[in-house]
Write a protein that holds these residues in place. Structure first.
Motif, short mmCIF file in Angstrom:
data_model
loop_
_atom_site.label_atom_id
_atom_site.label_comp_id
_atom_site.label_asym_id
_atom_site.label_seq_id
_atom_site.Cartn_x
_atom_site.Cartn_y
_atom_site.Cartn_z
N VAL A 178 0.84 -1.19 0.00
CA VAL A 178 0.00 0.00 0.00
C VAL A 178 0.88 1.24 0.00
CG1 VAL A 178 -1.95 -1.10 1.15
CG2 VAL A 178 -0.16 -0.01 2.52
N ALA A 179 0.39 2.29 -0.65
CA ALA A 179 1.04 3.60 -0.62
C ALA A 179 0.37 4.45 0.43
CB ALA A 179 0.94 4.27 -1.98
N LEU A 180 1.17 5.14 1.24
CA LEU A 180 0.65 6.08 2.22
C LEU A 180 0.50 7.43 1.51
CD1 LEU A 180 -0.17 6.62 5.14
CD2 LEU A 180 2.22 7.13 5.65
N MET A 181 -0.74 7.83 1.28
CA MET A 181 -1.00 8.99 0.43
C MET A 181 -0.56 10.28 1.11
SD MET A 181 -1.99 7.37 -2.11
CE MET A 181 -2.42 8.72 -3.20
N PRO A 182 0.22 11.12 0.44
CA PRO A 182 0.76 12.33 1.06
C PRO A 182 -0.31 13.33 1.49
CG PRO A 182 1.98 11.78 -0.94
CD PRO A 182 0.77 10.89 -0.90
N GLU A 183 -1.42 13.44 0.75
CA GLU A 183 -2.42 14.47 1.06
C GLU A 183 -3.37 14.07 2.17
OE1 GLU A 183 -2.14 12.94 -1.86
OE2 GLU A 183 -1.20 14.40 -3.22
N THR A 184 -3.57 12.75 2.37
CA THR A 184 -4.59 12.29 3.32
C THR A 184 -4.05 11.40 4.42
OG1 THR A 184 -5.10 10.35 1.96
CG2 THR A 184 -6.33 12.39 1.50
N ALA A 185 -2.83 10.90 4.30
CA ALA A 185 -2.25 9.93 5.24
C ALA A 185 -3.09 8.66 5.31
CB ALA A 185 -2.08 10.53 6.63
N ALA A 186 -3.79 8.33 4.22
CA ALA A 186 -4.57 7.10 4.12
C ALA A 186 -3.82 6.09 3.28
CB ALA A 186 -5.94 7.39 3.50
N TYR A 187 -4.05 4.79 3.54
CA TYR A 187 -3.49 3.72 2.73
C TYR A 187 -4.31 3.56 1.45
CZ TYR A 187 -0.58 1.78 6.52
OH TYR A 187 0.36 1.56 7.50
N ARG A 188 -3.62 3.32 0.33
CA ARG A 188 -4.27 2.90 -0.90
C ARG A 188 -3.50 1.72 -1.47
NH1 ARG A 188 -6.83 7.81 -4.50
NH2 ARG A 188 -8.20 8.67 -2.88
N LEU A 189 -4.23 0.70 -1.87
CA LEU A 189 -3.62 -0.53 -2.37
C LEU A 189 -3.07 -0.30 -3.78
CD1 LEU A 189 -3.32 -3.59 -1.56
CD2 LEU A 189 -5.37 -3.98 -2.95
N LEU A 190 -1.82 -0.72 -4.00
CA LEU A 190 -1.25 -0.64 -5.34
C LEU A 190 -2.01 -1.57 -6.29
CD1 LEU A 190 2.64 -0.54 -5.05
CD2 LEU A 190 1.10 1.31 -5.70
N ARG A 191 -2.38 -1.06 -7.45
CA ARG A 191 -3.12 -1.89 -8.39
C ARG A 191 -2.25 -3.02 -8.94
NH1 ARG A 191 -5.64 3.24 -11.64
NH2 ARG A 191 -6.90 4.07 -9.89
N GLU A 192 -0.98 -2.73 -9.18
CA GLU A 192 -0.05 -3.76 -9.66
C GLU A 192 0.77 -4.25 -8.47
OE1 GLU A 192 0.23 -5.16 -12.60
OE2 GLU A 192 -1.37 -3.95 -13.49
N GLN A 193 0.65 -5.53 -8.15
CA GLN A 193 1.38 -6.13 -7.04
C GLN A 193 2.48 -7.05 -7.59
OE1 GLN A 193 0.71 -5.90 -3.49
NE2 GLN A 193 -0.62 -4.17 -4.04
N PRO A 194 3.59 -7.21 -6.88
CA PRO A 194 4.62 -8.15 -7.32
C PRO A 194 4.06 -9.56 -7.45
CG PRO A 194 5.40 -6.78 -5.51
CD PRO A 194 3.94 -6.55 -5.61
N ARG A 195 4.55 -10.32 -8.42
CA ARG A 195 4.10 -11.69 -8.62
C ARG A 195 4.89 -12.63 -7.71
NH1 ARG A 195 3.83 -9.42 -13.82
NH2 ARG A 195 1.71 -9.48 -14.71
N LEU A 196 4.82 -12.36 -6.42
CA LEU A 196 5.49 -13.16 -5.41
C LEU A 196 4.51 -13.46 -4.28
CD1 LEU A 196 8.84 -11.14 -5.03
CD2 LEU A 196 8.41 -13.09 -6.54
N THR A 197 4.80 -14.50 -3.53
CA THR A 197 4.02 -14.81 -2.33
C THR A 197 4.85 -14.47 -1.11
OG1 THR A 197 4.82 -17.09 -2.25
CG2 THR A 197 2.83 -16.67 -3.54
#
Length: 393
Positions: A178-197
């Motif tokens: 997740v990215a910690l959004m600079p304007e809101t300090a909220a988490y947002r899930l990255l749409r593209e995730q690494p292909r790892l477990t």
């Protein structure tokens, strides 16, 4: 500021391997250290007058940061915790730390139950939780005015985002990166995730890329993924040339990435089983091997391998550092070691258990004093350092 170089790891001992030979066709190893001008260390101010002990510290950049402190007034009956007053110190670009009220008020101290994250200058997220990756229904507070006021936040990601904003913090939750959004300090899930477990904690490289360790979903072996496009896509690096008997004897393997001036280092550690059924390290995990890539992780050459007998470095502490003088420095439980030939050999730079633990932050390398709470050192290049003291310990 000079590029920041990352990586981290812990270590131990495993026998049955021969020392790696230098490849005569390979490029020359990293240059030996020589005296040279260094980049000035971040001039973060001290504030020893702050009350209490630092429980958490995070920087958005060299001039902005947040520190959570606790001042414990008395000891409660055994098992009842400690009665403490909490505060948040804010560095907001004016060259001084300002003490603000913490949103949770007074209460028992559980220093492993709070996570403070700087989202951007003046913006931060504070979580009260037992496990930083199991968010559940734990309390979350956010500030957008440098700690003057706090509002309730959401524990889980609030939507998705295509890319990591410039300078933003990348974190790991049970939902993924997740990215910690600079304007809101909220988490947002990255749409593209690494292909790892089994993803580990994501970390930065000095050129602005991000990397994360995990496991190959097909083989189960440790693997590394790197994003050059701010999280818009991830490239899985080539497998490491791990040789027998490591694969059969190691019950747990982990890989960490570091960037040097002439390429990438992959540092492989794990918990190994000896033939007699015992484990090979007093500390658990062992440094098993060091690998170098000169083509951005498309191929690897092993330059260091754990040997029979007294092999050093052994068990390691914190983040290995690649300084601007070309050296690779690792903190061990018994000494600080330095390699000046690209990781082939190591010498003891400082004997005895290190007094500090290294970490890479957005303000540079951070050394945290292990015996004096609130004492830190910062560096932009791993070579020149500035001391910072926060709180009375």
């Amino acid at each position: 500021m000079a590029a920041l170089l990352a990586g981290a790891l812990t270590g131990c001992s495993l026998g049955g391997e021969q020392e790696p030979e230098r490849d005569p066709a390979a490029s020359d190893p990293l240059p030996a250290a020589s005296p040279a001008p260094s980049v000035e260390a971040p001039r973060v101010p001290s504030a020893p007058e702050l009350p209490g002990r630092v429980l958490g510290l995070d920087f958005a950049d060299e001039e902005h940061g947040f520190a959570l402190l606790a001042e414990c007034r008395q000891t409660l009956p055994r098992g009842a915790g400690r009665d403490c007053a909490f505060g948040v110190a804010v560095l907001d670009g004016d060259g001084a730390w300002r003490l603000r009220e913490a949103p949770m008020g007074d209460g028992d101290l559980d220093e492993f139950g709070f996570l403070v994250e700087a989202a951007s200058p003046g913006h931060a997220r504070l979580s009260a939780q037992g496990d930083p990756y199991d968010l559940g229904d734990d309390a979350v507070w956010v500030t957008r005015d440098a700690g003057r006021s706090w509002t309730s936040g959401e524990a889980r990601p609030e939507g998705t985002v295509a890319a990591i904003p410039d300078g933003a913090r990348l974190s790991l939750t049970t939902d993924g990166l997740v990215a910690l959004m600079p304007e809101t300090a909220a988490y947002r899930l990255l749409r593209e995730q690494p292909r790892l477990t089994d993803l580990g904690e994501p970390r930065p490289l000095g050129d602005g890329r991000h990397w994360v360790a995990g496991r190959d979903p097909e083989t189960g072996d440790p693997a590394l993924a790197v994003s050059r496009a701010s999280g818009r896509g991830w490239r899985t690096l080539a497998p490491l040339p791990t040789a027998p008997p490591f694969r059969n004897l190691v019950r747990h393997r982990d890989v960490w990435l570091a960037a040097g001036p002439d390429g990438l280092y992959a540092l492989e550690n794990g918990l190994s089983d000896e033939p007699d059924g015992g484990t090979s390290s007093l500390y658990g995990d062992s440094l098993l091997g060091i690998h170098v890539s000169e083509d951005d992780g498309r191929s690897w050459r092993r330059v260091w391998r754990h040997l029979d007998g007294d092999s050093r470095p052994g068990a390691l502490l914190g983040t290995p550092m690649t300084a601007t003088d070309g050296s690779l420095r690792v903190y061990g439980y018994d000494a600080i070691y330095v390699s000046r030939d690209g990781g082939y050999t190591f010498a003891v730079e400082r004997p005895g258990p290190p007094p500090e633990e290294p970490l890479l932050t957005r303000a540079g390398y951070l050394l945290t004093d292990l015996t004096n709470p609130g004492h830190y050192r910062l560096s932009a290049d791993g070579f020149t350092w500035h001391t910072v003291v926060l709180g009375g310990g």
